[in-house]
Write an enzyme that holds these catalytic residues in place. Structure first.
Site, mmCIF file in Angstrom:
data_model
loop_
_atom_site.group_PDB
_atom_site.id
_atom_site.type_symbol
_atom_site.label_atom_id
_atom_site.label_comp_id
_atom_site.label_asym_id
_atom_site.label_seq_id
_atom_site.Cartn_x
_atom_site.Cartn_y
_atom_site.Cartn_z
ATOM 1 N N ASP A 1 32.570 -52.013 16.425
ATOM 2 C CA ASP A 1 32.671 -50.617 15.678
ATOM 3 C C ASP A 1 33.399 -50.384 14.486
ATOM 4 O O ASP A 1 32.074 -50.400 13.309
ATOM 5 C CB ASP A 1 33.220 -49.680 16.890
ATOM 6 C CG ASP A 1 33.709 -48.468 16.592
ATOM 7 O OD1 ASP A 1 32.583 -47.687 15.737
ATOM 8 O OD2 ASP A 1 34.447 -47.579 17.063
ATOM 9 N N PHE B 1 29.765 -41.800 20.769
ATOM 10 C CA PHE B 1 30.866 -43.023 21.307
ATOM 11 C C PHE B 1 29.657 -42.748 22.349
ATOM 12 O O PHE B 1 28.420 -42.186 23.345
ATOM 13 C CB PHE B 1 31.483 -42.345 22.560
ATOM 14 C CG PHE B 1 32.966 -43.510 22.864
ATOM 15 C CD1 PHE B 1 33.678 -44.510 22.083
ATOM 16 C CD2 PHE B 1 32.987 -43.409 24.639
ATOM 17 C CE1 PHE B 1 34.149 -45.274 22.841
ATOM 18 C CE2 PHE B 1 33.254 -44.653 24.841
ATOM 19 C CZ PHE B 1 34.535 -45.575 24.488
ATOM 20 N N VAL B 2 29.608 -44.527 23.581
ATOM 21 C CA VAL B 2 28.020 -44.727 24.339
ATOM 22 C C VAL B 2 28.289 -45.447 25.165
ATOM 23 O O VAL B 2 29.566 -45.749 25.258
ATOM 24 C CB VAL B 2 27.282 -45.154 23.332
ATOM 25 C CG1 VAL B 2 26.207 -45.020 22.342
ATOM 26 C CG2 VAL B 2 27.384 -46.870 23.625
ATOM 27 N N GLU C 1 29.285 -60.423 21.886
ATOM 28 C CA GLU C 1 29.688 -58.929 21.990
ATOM 29 C C GLU C 1 28.895 -57.286 22.001
ATOM 30 O O GLU C 1 27.926 -57.873 22.140
ATOM 31 C CB GLU C 1 30.143 -58.831 20.327
ATOM 32 C CG GLU C 1 32.198 -59.076 21.038
ATOM 33 C CD GLU C 1 32.395 -57.978 21.168
ATOM 34 O OE1 GLU C 1 32.508 -57.143 22.104
ATOM 35 O OE2 GLU C 1 34.044 -57.953 20.603
ATOM 36 N N ASP C 2 29.635 -56.900 23.134
ATOM 37 C CA ASP C 2 28.578 -55.860 23.427
ATOM 38 C C ASP C 2 28.483 -54.409 21.880
ATOM 39 O O ASP C 2 27.374 -54.380 22.122
ATOM 40 C CB ASP C 2 29.906 -54.915 24.860
ATOM 41 C CG ASP C 2 30.668 -54.346 24.559
ATOM 42 O OD1 ASP C 2 30.939 -55.140 22.980
ATOM 43 O OD2 ASP C 2 31.641 -53.845 24.607
ATOM 44 N N ARG D 1 29.831 -48.699 33.844
ATOM 45 C CA ARG D 1 29.395 -49.723 33.012
ATOM 46 C C ARG D 1 28.118 -50.083 33.441
ATOM 47 O O ARG D 1 27.345 -50.745 33.435
ATOM 48 C CB ARG D 1 30.390 -50.638 33.318
ATOM 49 C CG ARG D 1 31.594 -50.998 32.646
ATOM 50 C CD ARG D 1 32.997 -51.890 32.872
ATOM 51 N NE ARG D 1 33.771 -52.386 32.606
ATOM 52 C CZ ARG D 1 34.165 -52.078 30.609
ATOM 53 N NH1 ARG D 1 33.876 -52.558 30.036
ATOM 54 N NH2 ARG D 1 35.519 -52.318 30.589
ATOM 55 N N LYS E 1 35.310 -57.103 28.793
ATOM 56 C CA LYS E 1 34.184 -57.081 30.497
ATOM 57 C C LYS E 1 32.829 -56.290 29.221
ATOM 58 O O LYS E 1 31.912 -56.773 30.146
ATOM 59 C CB LYS E 1 35.129 -55.874 31.264
ATOM 60 C CG LYS E 1 36.328 -56.460 32.020
ATOM 61 C CD LYS E 1 36.790 -55.077 32.313
ATOM 62 C CE LYS E 1 38.075 -55.290 33.096
ATOM 63 N NZ LYS E 1 38.883 -54.181 33.365
ATOM 64 N N GLY E 2 32.991 -56.132 28.422
ATOM 65 C CA GLY E 2 32.085 -54.942 27.810
ATOM 66 C C GLY E 2 30.958 -56.027 27.569
ATOM 67 O O GLY E 2 28.961 -55.343 28.214
ATOM 68 N N ASP F 1 32.200 -49.107 28.540
ATOM 69 C CA ASP F 1 32.580 -48.343 29.567
ATOM 70 C C ASP F 1 33.420 -46.809 28.836
ATOM 71 O O ASP F 1 33.539 -46.652 28.037
ATOM 72 C CB ASP F 1 33.793 -48.556 30.179
ATOM 73 C CG ASP F 1 35.031 -49.093 29.846
ATOM 74 O OD1 ASP F 1 34.389 -49.775 28.110
ATOM 75 O OD2 ASP F 1 36.602 -48.855 29.691
HETATM 76 P P1 IMP Z 1 35.835 -52.464 17.033
HETATM 77 O O1 IMP Z 1 37.160 -54.003 17.535
HETATM 78 O O2 IMP Z 1 36.450 -51.105 16.244
HETATM 79 O O3 IMP Z 1 35.066 -53.192 16.534
HETATM 80 O O4 IMP Z 1 35.413 -52.413 18.393
HETATM 81 C C1 IMP Z 1 35.160 -52.836 19.791
HETATM 82 C C2 IMP Z 1 35.154 -52.632 20.967
HETATM 83 O O5 IMP Z 1 35.293 -51.324 21.218
HETATM 84 C C3 IMP Z 1 34.039 -52.964 21.705
HETATM 85 O O6 IMP Z 1 34.026 -54.362 22.104
HETATM 86 C C4 IMP Z 1 34.241 -51.225 23.067
HETATM 87 O O7 IMP Z 1 34.655 -52.265 23.964
HETATM 88 C C5 IMP Z 1 34.759 -50.713 22.098
HETATM 89 N N1 IMP Z 1 34.267 -49.353 21.206
HETATM 90 C C6 IMP Z 1 33.599 -49.031 20.706
HETATM 91 N N2 IMP Z 1 32.888 -48.139 20.482
HETATM 92 C C7 IMP Z 1 32.072 -47.982 21.453
HETATM 93 C C8 IMP Z 1 31.882 -46.777 22.602
HETATM 94 O O8 IMP Z 1 30.830 -46.289 22.037
HETATM 95 N N3 IMP Z 1 31.527 -47.272 24.063
HETATM 96 C C9 IMP Z 1 32.428 -47.878 24.686
HETATM 97 N N4 IMP Z 1 33.016 -48.776 23.683
HETATM 98 C C10 IMP Z 1 32.994 -49.221 22.613
HETATM 99 MG MG MG Z 2 35.462 -50.988 26.443
#
Ligand code: IMP
Ligand code: MG
Length: 187
Positions: free
Chosen positions: A115, A164-165, A111-112, A177, A55-56, A171
């Site tokens: 990470d 973390f943000v 994508e939001d 959100r 949803k991000g 969220d």
């Molecule tokens: P990744 O697979 O580790 O790259 O994670 C990506 C997903 O993790 C994003 O689409 C977010 O939904 C969530 N995410 C990663 N870091 C944060 C953060 O700082 N705040 C909120 N959601 C996060």
């Molecule tokens: Mg999330």
């Protein structure tokens, strides 16, 4: 009980879990306008399919699309890699798949935040297997130090520190959100 917001007030103004502003409202909108202009130039003459990752990305997708001067189309996918925790489980699961056929389409994944990159790696592989013309990525946020070229991110809004943000779509356990900017989360 419902608390009425005063004119000009922002949500979560009194919430002590919300820390410093990481990316403010004006910086977000200014950068999104630049990204939209770049996408408009790069995809001239084409009708890209924006794939929003729920949803991000929902707020980013809405604002970005209004800065793209092309006949874009929309679809959404929901994946889950985090549950309600604040660290990656490494497991990606499709919760809602796309409605549209990707054959011959120019797909732009919206994508939001990137990470670990695990979610994106899974998504890209999954979408590339559906015979699109192209798959590119537009991420609002990436972690500082992540290799932009290794992850092959065509468009990036901002690189941010490891904290973390929340806000602007992001969220913690579905909360925050609708915070209109990106802030650090103190817990
Ligand atoms: P990744 O697979 O580790 O790259 O994670 C990506 C997903 O993790 C994003 O689409 C977010 O939904 C969530 N995410 C990663 N870091 C944060 C953060 O700082 N705040 C909120 N959601 C996060
Ligand atoms: Mg999330």
């Amino acid at each position: 009980m419902m608390r009425r917001m005063a004119d000009g007030a922002i949500p979560y103004a009194d919430d002590e879990s919300i820390g410093d502003v990481v990316v403010g409202t004006e910086a977000l909108q200014a950068r999104i306008a630049e990204l939209g202009a770049e996408i408009t130039r790069d995809y001239a003459g084409r009708a890209p399919l924006l794939v929003g990752v729920l949803k991000g990305a929902f707020l980013f997708m809405a604002d970005l699309a209004r800065q793209i001067d092309l006949p874009v189309e929309f679809d959404f996918m929901a994946v889950s890699s985090y549950g309600n925790a604040t660290k990656s489980s490494g497991v990606v699961r499709i919760v809602k798949d796309l409605d549209l056929d990707l054959t011959g389409r120019d797909v732009l994944i919206v994508e939001d935040i990137i990470d670990s990159g695990l979610t994106l790696a899974y998504l890209r592989k999954n979408l590339l297997a559906r015979n699109p013309s192209s798959v590119e990525v537009c991420a609002l946020l990436v972690r500082d130090g992540l290799q932009k070229t290794e992850l092959d991110l065509r468009y990036v809004g901002f690189a941010i520190p490891p904290d973390f943000v929340v806000g602007y779509g992001l969220d913690v356990a579905e909360r925050y959100r609708n915070l209109p900017y990106i802030a650090s989360y103190l817990g």
